[in-house]
Scaffold this motif. Structure first.
Motif, PDB file in Angstrom:
ATOM      1  N   UNK A  18      -9.661   1.508  12.954  1.00  0.00           N
ATOM      2  CA  UNK A  18      -9.007   2.799  12.716  1.00  0.00           C
ATOM      3  C   UNK A  18      -9.160   3.842  13.814  1.00  0.00           C
ATOM      4  N   UNK A  19      -9.028   5.098  13.423  1.00  0.00           N
ATOM      5  CA  UNK A  19      -8.841   6.205  14.386  1.00  0.00           C
ATOM      6  C   UNK A  19      -9.944   6.361  15.434  1.00  0.00           C
ATOM      7  N   UNK A  20      -9.501   6.415  16.694  1.00  0.00           N
ATOM      8  CA  UNK A  20     -10.406   6.683  17.827  1.00  0.00           C
ATOM      9  C   UNK A  20     -10.157   8.070  18.418  1.00  0.00           C
ATOM     10  N   UNK A  21      -8.855   8.443  18.459  1.00  0.00           N
ATOM     11  CA  UNK A  21      -8.446   9.686  19.128  1.00  0.00           C
ATOM     12  C   UNK A  21      -7.495  10.462  18.225  1.00  0.00           C
ATOM     13  N   UNK A  22      -7.627  11.792  18.261  1.00  0.00           N
ATOM     14  CA  UNK A  22      -6.610  12.670  17.688  1.00  0.00           C
ATOM     15  C   UNK A  22      -6.100  13.561  18.810  1.00  0.00           C
ATOM     16  N   UNK A  23      -4.785  13.701  18.931  1.00  0.00           N
ATOM     17  CA  UNK A  23      -4.278  14.535  20.019  1.00  0.00           C
ATOM     18  C   UNK A  23      -2.831  14.904  19.825  1.00  0.00           C
TER      19      UNK A  23
ATOM     20  N   UNK B 208      -8.567   6.179   5.493  1.00  0.00           N
ATOM     21  CA  UNK B 208      -9.301   5.116   6.174  1.00  0.00           C
ATOM     22  C   UNK B 208      -8.812   3.739   5.712  1.00  0.00           C
ATOM     23  N   UNK B 209      -8.596   3.583   4.413  1.00  0.00           N
ATOM     24  CA  UNK B 209      -8.138   2.289   3.875  1.00  0.00           C
ATOM     25  C   UNK B 209      -6.766   1.921   4.439  1.00  0.00           C
ATOM     26  N   UNK B 210      -5.897   2.923   4.538  1.00  0.00           N
ATOM     27  CA  UNK B 210      -4.554   2.671   5.077  1.00  0.00           C
ATOM     28  C   UNK B 210      -4.622   2.314   6.568  1.00  0.00           C
ATOM     29  N   UNK B 211      -5.454   3.060   7.311  1.00  0.00           N
ATOM     30  CA  UNK B 211      -5.611   2.763   8.745  1.00  0.00           C
ATOM     31  C   UNK B 211      -6.105   1.341   8.946  1.00  0.00           C
ATOM     32  N   UNK B 212      -7.003   0.936   8.075  1.00  0.00           N
ATOM     33  CA  UNK B 212      -7.607  -0.386   8.188  1.00  0.00           C
ATOM     34  C   UNK B 212      -6.545  -1.479   8.041  1.00  0.00           C
TER      35      UNK B 212
ATOM     36  N   UNK C  20       0.869  -1.185   0.000  1.00  0.00           N
ATOM     37  CA  UNK C  20       0.000   0.000   0.000  1.00  0.00           C
ATOM     38  C   UNK C  20       0.902   1.231   0.000  1.00  0.00           C
ATOM     39  N   UNK C  21       0.788   2.070  -1.028  1.00  0.00           N
ATOM     40  CA  UNK C  21       1.702   3.219  -1.085  1.00  0.00           C
ATOM     41  C   UNK C  21       1.135   4.378  -0.261  1.00  0.00           C
ATOM     42  N   UNK C  22       2.056   5.170   0.302  1.00  0.00           N
ATOM     43  CA  UNK C  22       1.662   6.335   1.093  1.00  0.00           C
ATOM     44  C   UNK C  22       2.384   7.548   0.514  1.00  0.00           C
ATOM     45  N   UNK C  23       1.624   8.584   0.191  1.00  0.00           N
ATOM     46  CA  UNK C  23       2.262   9.826  -0.263  1.00  0.00           C
ATOM     47  C   UNK C  23       2.687  10.568   0.994  1.00  0.00           C
TER      48      UNK C  23
END
Ligand code: 4AD
Ligand code: MG
Length: 433
Positions: free
Chosen positions: A355-360, A305-309, A295-298
């Motif tokens: 995937x994401x639950x928290x941002x901090x 979401x797909x990457x987090x998964x 899976x490539x990441x820029x």
């Protein structure tokens, strides 16, 4: 006046003899001169039995015709019975109809499509899984509040109506505020940063708003946000707070609501196994792990979401991703003094594909550094005048986070869609009922 017993008290073994209950007729069936009536009173659902020989023929016929969701008062005797759900049932001596439903309940015991159930959400809330979800929501809020208060945090409220973006302009809800423009807040954070110089570490439980313009299974336009902000705090310290809070909440759910957990296919023992500290990887390491999976990441973009998964299937417990690039995060995130292209930020991710639950993370407390980031992001400093001014009067290192309540429920209850984690969901296509 008759004293009514809660159905939950009967199941708890507090009432063993004759009782009065009142409730809604949840479901009924009959067999061989006995009617089995499931009665729901908000505290539980109990099976009651009405024998043909015990009441007048006419009364028996009337109950036989009684539509579900009618309300009744019942006098009966508690009988222990292993076959009955919950281990006991009530044999009826007397039953009185309070409200007889005149039309068929729109939701039948058959398959209904999601749109139909969403249109009838005001009635669908009576469904047993919905009841379980509502109890889980309440328990998460109760145990979060309890954790914060017992660790010295003060509950603080920021305004919902604001004048400048917290998390970037693309998801701001605009509001006509008399003859000027205002917005619905995306997070309590900026005002919370003002309050820590007054009362120290603080938390809130409040709605946040995001004008999410895409149809997704994980975004609401109105969601509930559990947020905290703390002075004299850095990235490492706030991550410890996050993992301890989440662990406490998961353990309370497992201890107090095991039956509700199981209704969603969640083994409460799995939650009890989760303990700090959670695994930590950097954004760069996450990108590397993804590349190895093809899976490539820029570099520089937020993780999709797909990457987090893909990443989330590699972990058994929640895990942190830290040090996101500046370009992937809002202006207030503090750049890492050792590497200025990344920030002292963290996302807490759920395992199992959620995937994401928290941002901090840690905030910029230095005046010049903040002004520079505002300029870099091409934001209008005028809109953040008061926020900038905080950096002139005793700024201290500080950090905080926001936990999405419905995201947590989605993971814990293994839900396919976030709309089932909130009673009346608001999404791109839905604001009714
Ligand atoms: O990552 P976010 O955007 O971070 C903030 O808002 C920070 N200001 C919070 C803080 O530091 N005080 O949002 C935080 C969390 C996300 O991790 C996610 O769980 C949830 O809020 N969230 C949503 N939940 C449902 N629907 C949406 N549209 C959401 N957007 C964010
Ligand atoms: Mg985020």
């Amino acid at each position: 006046m008759v004293k009514f017993t809660d159905i939950s008290e009967i199941f708890a073994g507090k009432e063993k003899r004759a009782v009065h209950i009142h409730g809604w007729l949840h479901h009924k069936r009959s067999s061989g001169g006995v009617q089995f009536l499931l009665i729901r009173d908000g505290t539980g659902i109990i099976q009651t039995t009405l024998k043909k020989d015990d009441v007048h023929e006419e009364a028996y016929q009337q109950i036989d015709r009684l539509p579900v969701e009618s309300t009744v008062e019942i006098e009966g005797t508690v009988q222990e019975d292993e076959r009955a759900p919950g281990g006991c049932e009530l044999s009826i001596h007397d039953i009185r109809i309070l409200h007889e439903v005149k039309e068929e309940f729109p939701i039948a015991k058959k398959y209904h499509g999601p749109e139909f159930l969403m249109d009838h959400r005001h009635l669908w809330l009576r469904n047993e899984k919905m009841q379980a979800m509502l109890k889980i929501r309440s328990k998460i809020l109760e145990s979060s509040r309890e954790w914060f208060l017992s660790h010295g945090y003060i509950e603080f409220q920021s305004p919902v109506i604001i004048t400048a973006a917290v998390e970037g302009g693309s998801t701001l809800f605009e509001l006509k505020y008399f003859n000027r423009k205002a917005y619905l807040t995306q997070s309590w954070q900026l005002h919370a940063e003002a309050a820590i110089a007054s009362v120290g570490k603080i938390f809130t439980i409040a709605p946040s708003f995001r004008a999410e313009k895409s149809r997704t299974r994980r975004h609401l336009t109105e969601y509930w946000h559990i947020e905290a902000e703390e002075p004299w705090c850095d990235l490492q310290k706030t991550m410890k707070v996050q993992e301890e809070l989440v662990t406490h909440v998961l353990h309370e759910l497992a201890k107090d609501l095991p039956r509700e957990m199981e209704m969603f296919g969640r083994d409460p023992k799995d939650l009890l196994k989760i303990k700090p500290s959670f695994p930590r990887i950097t954004y760069d390491q996450a990108a590397e792990m993804l590349r190895k999976e093809g899976v490539s990441v820029a570099w520089g973009e937020d993780l999709t979401w797909e990457q987090q998964k893909v990443l989330s299937f590699k972990f058994q417990t929640p895990f942190f991703i830290t040090h996101f690039p500046k370009s992937a995060k809002a202006f207030y995130h503090k750049p890492d003094p050792e590497r200025s292209d990344v920030t002292l930020s963290d996302d807490l991710q759920a395992p199992e594909g959620y995937g994401e639950l928290i941002g901090g993370g840690q905030r910029i407390h230095d005046l010049d550094e903040l002004l520079e980031r505002i300029k870099e992001e091409e934001l209008d400093a005028k809109n953040y005048r008061w926020y900038i001014e905080l950096r002139k009067f005793g700024p201290v290192p500080h950090a905080g986070f926001g936990l999405g309540l419905e995201r947590l429920i989605m993971w814990v209850c293994k839900l396919d869609h976030i709309r089932d984690a909130i009673p009346f969901p608001r999404t791109l296509t839905r604001i009714y009922p």
